[in-house]
Design a protein around this motif. Structure first.
Motif, mmCIF file in Angstrom:
data_model
loop_
_atom_site.group_PDB
_atom_site.id
_atom_site.type_symbol
_atom_site.label_atom_id
_atom_site.label_comp_id
_atom_site.label_asym_id
_atom_site.label_seq_id
_atom_site.Cartn_x
_atom_site.Cartn_y
_atom_site.Cartn_z
ATOM 1 N N GLY A 143 0.766 -1.059 -0.060
ATOM 2 C CA GLY A 143 -0.099 0.086 -0.042
ATOM 3 C C GLY A 143 0.805 1.415 -0.081
ATOM 4 N N ILE A 144 0.403 2.410 0.625
ATOM 5 C CA ILE A 144 1.176 3.560 0.773
ATOM 6 C C ILE A 144 2.515 3.344 1.625
ATOM 7 C CG2 ILE A 144 -0.119 4.382 2.867
ATOM 8 C CD1 ILE A 144 0.725 6.468 -0.411
ATOM 9 N N GLY A 145 2.597 2.315 2.428
ATOM 10 C CA GLY A 145 3.780 2.194 3.175
ATOM 11 C C GLY A 145 4.941 1.620 2.381
ATOM 12 N N PHE A 146 4.661 1.538 1.048
ATOM 13 C CA PHE A 146 5.915 1.226 0.193
ATOM 14 C C PHE A 146 6.814 2.259 -0.147
ATOM 15 C CE2 PHE A 146 7.299 1.688 -4.436
ATOM 16 C CZ PHE A 146 8.140 0.554 -4.181
ATOM 17 N N PHE A 147 6.011 3.456 -0.235
ATOM 18 C CA PHE A 147 6.934 4.836 -0.297
ATOM 19 C C PHE A 147 7.548 5.048 1.070
ATOM 20 C CE2 PHE A 147 3.437 5.159 -3.299
ATOM 21 C CZ PHE A 147 4.204 5.243 -4.242
ATOM 22 N N GLY A 148 7.297 4.375 2.218
ATOM 23 C CA GLY A 148 7.907 4.548 3.350
ATOM 24 C C GLY A 148 9.639 3.995 3.217
ATOM 25 N N MET A 149 9.961 3.476 2.024
ATOM 26 C CA MET A 149 11.047 3.141 1.833
ATOM 27 C C MET A 149 12.248 4.276 1.658
ATOM 28 S SD MET A 149 11.237 1.741 -2.028
ATOM 29 C CE MET A 149 12.786 1.496 -1.964
ATOM 30 N N PHE A 150 11.478 5.521 1.312
ATOM 31 C CA PHE A 150 12.399 6.911 1.123
ATOM 32 C C PHE A 150 12.757 7.459 2.556
ATOM 33 C CE2 PHE A 150 9.819 6.466 -2.905
ATOM 34 C CZ PHE A 150 10.578 5.893 -3.311
ATOM 35 N N TRP A 151 12.035 7.030 3.639
ATOM 36 C CA TRP A 151 12.300 7.727 4.767
ATOM 37 C C TRP A 151 12.897 6.743 5.922
ATOM 38 C CZ3 TRP A 151 11.751 12.511 6.036
ATOM 39 C CH2 TRP A 151 11.619 12.962 7.389
ATOM 40 N N VAL A 152 14.119 7.006 6.053
ATOM 41 C CA VAL A 152 15.070 6.188 6.786
ATOM 42 C C VAL A 152 14.723 6.422 8.388
ATOM 43 C CG1 VAL A 152 17.300 5.304 7.187
ATOM 44 C CG2 VAL A 152 16.713 6.434 4.983
ATOM 45 N N THR A 153 13.866 5.541 8.927
ATOM 46 C CA THR A 153 13.561 5.787 10.280
ATOM 47 C C THR A 153 14.882 5.455 11.267
ATOM 48 O OG1 THR A 153 12.566 3.474 10.433
ATOM 49 C CG2 THR A 153 11.101 5.331 9.891
ATOM 50 N N SER A 154 15.814 4.676 11.067
ATOM 51 C CA SER A 154 16.849 4.230 11.621
ATOM 52 C C SER A 154 17.773 5.394 11.856
ATOM 53 C CB SER A 154 17.591 2.987 11.165
ATOM 54 O OG SER A 154 17.828 3.120 10.082
ATOM 55 N N ALA A 155 17.861 6.477 10.741
ATOM 56 C CA ALA A 155 18.826 7.435 10.826
ATOM 57 C C ALA A 155 18.223 8.586 12.048
ATOM 58 C CB ALA A 155 18.899 8.327 9.555
ATOM 59 N N PRO A 156 19.321 9.455 12.284
ATOM 60 C CA PRO A 156 18.709 10.571 13.210
ATOM 61 C C PRO A 156 17.862 11.633 12.427
ATOM 62 C CG PRO A 156 21.324 10.232 13.226
ATOM 63 C CD PRO A 156 20.480 9.403 12.081
ATOM 64 N N ALA A 157 17.013 12.150 13.327
ATOM 65 C CA ALA A 157 15.603 12.782 12.756
ATOM 66 C C ALA A 157 16.194 13.773 11.855
ATOM 67 C CB ALA A 157 15.044 13.502 13.802
ATOM 68 N N ALA A 158 17.466 14.578 12.318
ATOM 69 C CA ALA A 158 17.934 15.844 11.401
ATOM 70 C C ALA A 158 18.440 15.453 10.143
ATOM 71 C CB ALA A 158 18.930 16.310 12.223
ATOM 72 N N LEU A 159 18.649 13.960 9.993
ATOM 73 C CA LEU A 159 19.261 13.691 8.707
ATOM 74 C C LEU A 159 18.223 13.031 7.636
ATOM 75 C CD1 LEU A 159 22.765 12.018 9.695
ATOM 76 C CD2 LEU A 159 22.290 14.184 8.498
ATOM 77 N N ARG A 160 17.156 12.740 8.523
ATOM 78 C CA ARG A 160 16.177 11.976 7.502
ATOM 79 C C ARG A 160 15.625 12.565 6.212
ATOM 80 N NH1 ARG A 160 12.398 9.643 12.654
ATOM 81 N NH2 ARG A 160 14.045 8.542 13.620
ATOM 82 N N PRO A 161 15.287 14.107 6.091
ATOM 83 C CA PRO A 161 14.960 14.775 5.046
ATOM 84 C C PRO A 161 15.957 14.389 3.880
ATOM 85 C CG PRO A 161 14.578 16.176 6.938
ATOM 86 C CD PRO A 161 15.398 14.901 7.384
ATOM 87 N N VAL A 162 17.181 14.737 4.469
ATOM 88 C CA VAL A 162 18.165 14.732 3.253
ATOM 89 C C VAL A 162 18.318 13.142 2.854
ATOM 90 C CG1 VAL A 162 20.757 14.988 2.871
ATOM 91 C CG2 VAL A 162 19.638 16.504 4.660
ATOM 92 N N LEU A 163 18.297 12.339 3.682
ATOM 93 C CA LEU A 163 18.183 10.976 3.267
ATOM 94 C C LEU A 163 17.058 10.592 2.264
ATOM 95 C CD1 LEU A 163 19.778 9.128 6.400
ATOM 96 C CD2 LEU A 163 20.955 9.800 4.149
ATOM 97 N N ALA A 164 16.169 11.151 2.625
ATOM 98 C CA ALA A 164 14.770 10.754 1.841
ATOM 99 C C ALA A 164 14.971 11.525 0.404
ATOM 100 C CB ALA A 164 13.529 11.775 2.550
ATOM 101 N N VAL A 165 15.610 12.645 0.129
ATOM 102 C CA VAL A 165 15.950 13.247 -1.176
ATOM 103 C C VAL A 165 17.026 12.331 -1.995
ATOM 104 C CG1 VAL A 165 16.967 15.062 -2.178
ATOM 105 C CG2 VAL A 165 15.737 15.621 -0.418
#
Length: 253
Positions: A143-165
Motif C-alpha cells: 500500500g502507501i507504506g511502500f513509499f516509506g522506503m524513502f524515509w529512513v527511520t533508523s537515521a537521526p531525525a535531522a538527517l532523515r529529510p536529506v536521506l529521503a531526497v
C-alpha cells in the motif's frame, strides 16, 4: 571499417551499431530492422533450447537438456536466495529476462550480426518494465507504506529529510543505470573488437604482415573477455531485478 577517398583504411567502430531497415531505405515505427531481426532470432534461440532441451525423458540427458537444466536451476536458485520463498512467483519473469539478454549478447558475438543489447532503446524498455513492475507490486503488497522506503527511520531525525531526497533520486535513477550498464558494456567491448580488426587490416595494407599477429592476439583476448561479459551482464541485470523486487516485497526501513 571502410575505405577513404584516397584508398586508405578508415576504422569506424561505431558503424556496427547503426540500425538499418531490412526492406527499403526509410525507418518508420513499424519498419523491420536489423535490430528487429536479431531480437527475433534471440527469442527463437531461447525457445529452441528450452523446447528441444525439455522434450524427451532420456535416462542420460543430452547436452542441450543439461544446458537448459543448468540455466533453469541457476536462475531459480538466485530468485529464492534473494526473494525468499516468494521468489518462485517471479521466476518466470526473471528467467525470461535473463535468457533474452544472454542470447542477445551471445548472438551479437557472431561476425556480421547485430548486438541488440548495445542500444539503450532496447535495454531501456527492459529496465522501465522492471521499474514499473516494482512500483505496482510494491503498492499492491504494501500500500502507501511502500513509499516509506524513502524515509529512513533508523537515521537521526535531522538527517532523515536529506536521506529521503537521496533515496528518491537513487530510486528514480534505477532505470537509467540499469539500462546504461548493460548497453554501455556491450557497446564498448564490440567497439574495441572492431578497432583491433581495423588495425589488423591496416597492418596488412601497409605491408607489415608479420606484425598482424599482435592485433589478432588482442582480438582473441577481447573475444574471450566479451563472452564472459555477455554472461555476466545478463546475470547482473537479472540479480538487480531480484534486488529491486525485494524492495517491493519487503519493507526495509
Amino acid at each position: 571499417m571502410a575505405t577513404g577517398p584516397d584508398g586508405e583504411v578508415v576504422i569506424d567502430p561505431m558503424k556496427q551499431f547503426e540500425i538499418k531497415p531490412l526492406f527499403g531505405d526509410e525507418l518508420g515505427l513499424f519498419t523491420i530492422t536489423n535490430s528487429t531481426l536479431w531480437m527475433a532470432l534471440a527469442v527463437a534461440a531461447v525457445a529452441a533450447l528450452l523446447l528441444l532441451g525439455g522434450r524427451g525423458r532420456n535416462l542420460v540427458p543430452t547436452r542441450m537438456t543439461s544446458v537448459a537444466e543448468i540455466l533453469y536451476g541457476f536462475i531459480r536458485q538466485m530468485c529464492t536466495d534473494v526473494l525468499g520463498h516468494e521468489g518462485v512467483k517471479f521466476f518466470p519473469y526473471i528467467f525470461t529476462l535473463f535468457m533474452f539478454i544472454l542470447f542477445s549478447n551471445l548472438l551479437g558475438m557472431i561476425p556480421g550480426s547485430f548486438t541488440t543489447t548495445s542500444h539503450v532503446a532496447v535495454t531501456g524498455v527492459l529496465a522501465l518494465a522492471v521499474f514499473c513492475s516494482v512500483i505496482v507490486i510494491g503498492v499492491m503488497r504494501q500500500g502507501i507504506g511502500f513509499f516509506g522506503m524513502f524515509w529512513v527511520t533508523s537515521a537521526p531525525a535531522a538527517l532523515r529529510p536529506v536521506l529521503a531526497v537521496i533515496e528518491v533520486i537513487s530510486f528514480f535513477v534505477r532505470p537509467l543505470s540499469h539500462s546504461i550498464r548493460l548497453a554501455g558494456n556491450m557497446m564498448a567491448g564490440h567497439a574495441v573488437l572492431k578497432v583491433f580488426a581495423g588495425l589488423a587490416a591496416m597492418i596488412v595494407a601497409a605491408g607489415l604482415g608479420p606484425l598482424v599477429v599482435l592485433p589478432i592476439v588482442g582480438m582473441m583476448g577481447m573475444t574471450a573477455l566479451e563472452l564472459l561479459v555477455s554472461v555476466v551482464q545478463a546475470y547482473i541485470f537479472s540479480i538487480l531485478t531480484c534486488i529491486y523486487l525485494n524492495d517491493a516485497l519487503h519493507s526495509h526501513h
